[in-house]
Design a protein around this motif. Structure first.
Motif, mmCIF file in Angstrom:
data_model
loop_
_atom_site.group_PDB
_atom_site.id
_atom_site.type_symbol
_atom_site.label_atom_id
_atom_site.label_comp_id
_atom_site.label_asym_id
_atom_site.label_seq_id
_atom_site.Cartn_x
_atom_site.Cartn_y
_atom_site.Cartn_z
ATOM 1 N N PHE A 48 28.194 68.866 90.546
ATOM 2 C CA PHE A 48 28.722 67.896 89.588
ATOM 3 C C PHE A 48 30.005 68.432 88.946
ATOM 4 O O PHE A 48 31.001 67.712 88.807
ATOM 5 N N THR A 49 29.991 69.697 88.561
ATOM 6 C CA THR A 49 31.168 70.317 87.955
ATOM 7 C C THR A 49 32.313 70.412 88.950
ATOM 8 O O THR A 49 33.484 70.243 88.580
ATOM 9 N N PHE A 102 37.036 79.923 83.260
ATOM 10 C CA PHE A 102 35.908 80.016 82.334
ATOM 11 C C PHE A 102 34.837 78.997 82.693
ATOM 12 O O PHE A 102 33.634 79.309 82.717
ATOM 13 N N ALA A 103 35.255 77.769 82.982
ATOM 14 C CA ALA A 103 34.306 76.728 83.378
ATOM 15 C C ALA A 103 33.577 77.122 84.659
ATOM 16 O O ALA A 103 32.367 76.928 84.786
ATOM 17 N N ALA A 104 34.325 77.687 85.604
ATOM 18 C CA ALA A 104 33.714 78.098 86.869
ATOM 19 C C ALA A 104 32.689 79.208 86.664
ATOM 20 O O ALA A 104 31.602 79.183 87.262
ATOM 21 N N VAL A 105 33.014 80.173 85.789
ATOM 22 C CA VAL A 105 32.091 81.281 85.537
ATOM 23 C C VAL A 105 30.800 80.773 84.907
ATOM 24 O O VAL A 105 29.695 81.167 85.302
ATOM 25 N N LEU A 150 28.808 78.669 87.581
ATOM 26 C CA LEU A 150 28.210 79.552 88.593
ATOM 27 C C LEU A 150 27.081 80.392 88.006
ATOM 28 O O LEU A 150 26.079 80.654 88.679
ATOM 29 N N SER A 151 27.216 80.782 86.744
ATOM 30 C CA SER A 151 26.157 81.564 86.095
ATOM 31 C C SER A 151 24.889 80.729 85.936
ATOM 32 O O SER A 151 23.775 81.214 86.184
ATOM 33 N N LEU A 152 25.057 79.472 85.515
ATOM 34 C CA LEU A 152 23.897 78.593 85.401
ATOM 35 C C LEU A 152 23.232 78.390 86.762
ATOM 36 O O LEU A 152 21.998 78.385 86.867
#
Length: 388
Positions: free
Chosen positions: A206-207, A167-170, A173-175
């Motif tokens: 950063f993420t 979820f964090a990756a999606v 990546l969307s941003l």
């Protein structure tokens, strides 16, 4: 890995090295800047510092989420952002004063116009207001605003990771995709345009740093032969491109800028991939562990442990260096390039002495439960283990 009182020392070493590289690159026109990594690869010190920032956030804050709660972590991140904001304003104010004095002494209008300074000197009221609102950032003084935005993003990223890594990756990546599509950006003011460093794009790296620190803090980054060989190939291809095939293909670099996504403002994919390849090779070869035990490594680690004041003083010195080189060109027969090289060398020595003084001063202070500042003030000094 060498550690001291549970403190991560490898990350201090890399942070200190990046600080030196940033200082050298921010004294425009000095000979030493031709030796820095940005001349030999698509990525540069900016990518390294943003990644280390995320890594530091994870090592310090992520394990404390269950105990402190997200509100407690968020408050600490916001406080750190205000600290960065104050530092940014002080640095920018001193730089404006230095460029003003330099202009009076040299009559070189470039000191008032280069790197976005015209907005301040042509219309002082609007320019200063823009600086206060972070809508206007001088060239070479636009890094801290990016970190302010990233520090505000940090608690959101960590909550997303607690929900699920995918979820964090999606979301990240969307941003990034929206930023690259020119949908998300922070506007500049009073001049038209947008921030040089788009935080909606740079949050991806950063993420990734947060992801690495949170998931791999207790084990090494695994070695995979295909990944290692692919990373080497990427680094070699980047080196060949950046050097125009070592002078044999004069238009190669220009072609790369046209055809390869290596834009800096929005974190081009070419820059991102190159940095990740470089980071993978460095961790597998354990260069940080090998170098931090040397005298050279110990000095860099000291810089990394005192990163906020070192970064701030280094930025001010870079502005002073530009003024000094301008005066050398206008008022004397000395070569500004030689003056710049000498200034840069002594500037690095000055930063090393500053770090030594700060550590000496800390030794005289009683130990407390307060966190020591690291990573140019973004987060407290790292603890835990760094992926090797």
């Amino acid at each position: 890995m060498h550690a001291s009182r549970g403190r991560n020392t490898v990350i201090d070493f890399w942070r200190g090295l990046v600080l030196v590289i940033i200082f050298v690159n921010h004294v425009p026109g000095n000979v030493l800047e031709h030796l820095t990594p940005r001349n030999y690869g698509f990525s540069d010190a900016a990518e390294a510092f943003v990644f280390i920032s995320g890594l530091s956030v994870a090592l310090v804050y992520y394990p404390k989420l269950p105990q402190s709660g997200i509100l407690g972590i968020a408050r600490r991140c916001v406080r750190r952002s205000f600290e960065l904001y104050r530092t940014h304003l002080v640095m920018t104010g001193i730089a404006i004063a230095l460029f003003s004095v330099g202009y009076v002494l040299s009559d070189d209008v470039g000191l008032l116009e280069a790197h976005g300074r015209g907005a301040v000197f042509d219309d002082t009221a609007r320019g200063i207001t823009g600086v206060l609102l972070l809508g206007h950032q001088l060239g070479y003084f636009n890094i801290l605003p990016l970190y302010i935005a990233l520090m505000l993003w940090a608690p959101v990223a960590m909550v997303l990771m607690r929900i699920h890594v995918v979820f964090a990756a999606v979301v990240s990546l969307s941003l990034y995709a929206l930023a690259r599509s020119d949908v998300l950006a922070l506007p500049s003011w009073p001049e038209p345009g947008r921030w040089f460093f788009n935080p909606f794009a740079w949050q991806l790296l950063f993420t990734l740093g947060i992801f690495t620190g949170a998931l791999l803090s207790e084990k090494r980054v695994p070695y995979r032969r295909p990944a290692f060989l692919a990373s080497i190939a990427i680094l070699v291809a980047s080196l060949v491109t950046m050097t125009n095939a070592f002078g044999l293909a004069p238009n190669l670099l220009w072609s790369a800028f046209v055809n390869i996504d290596i834009i800096k403002s929005d974190l081009g994919l070419g820059r991102l991939i190159h940095f990740l390849a470089l980071a993978y090779v460095v961790t597998q070869l354990r260069l940080g562990e090998a170098l931090q035990g040397t005298v050279f490594g110990a000095e860099l680690s000291r810089l990394g442990r005192n990163a906020l004041p070192v970064f701030a003083v280094g930025s001010i010195l870079s502005a002073f260096g530009e003024v000094t080189m301008t005066l050398a060109a206008v008022k004397s027969s000395a070569s500004p390039h030689i003056v710049g090289m000498v200034f840069t060398v002594f500037g690095i020595l000055g930063l090393l002495l500053l770090a030594r003084y700060l550590e000496w001063k800390k030794k005289g202070s009683p130990a407390s439960g307060q966190e020591r500042t690291g990573e140019i003030g973004l987060v407290p000094a790292s603890s835990g283990r760094l992926p090797r």
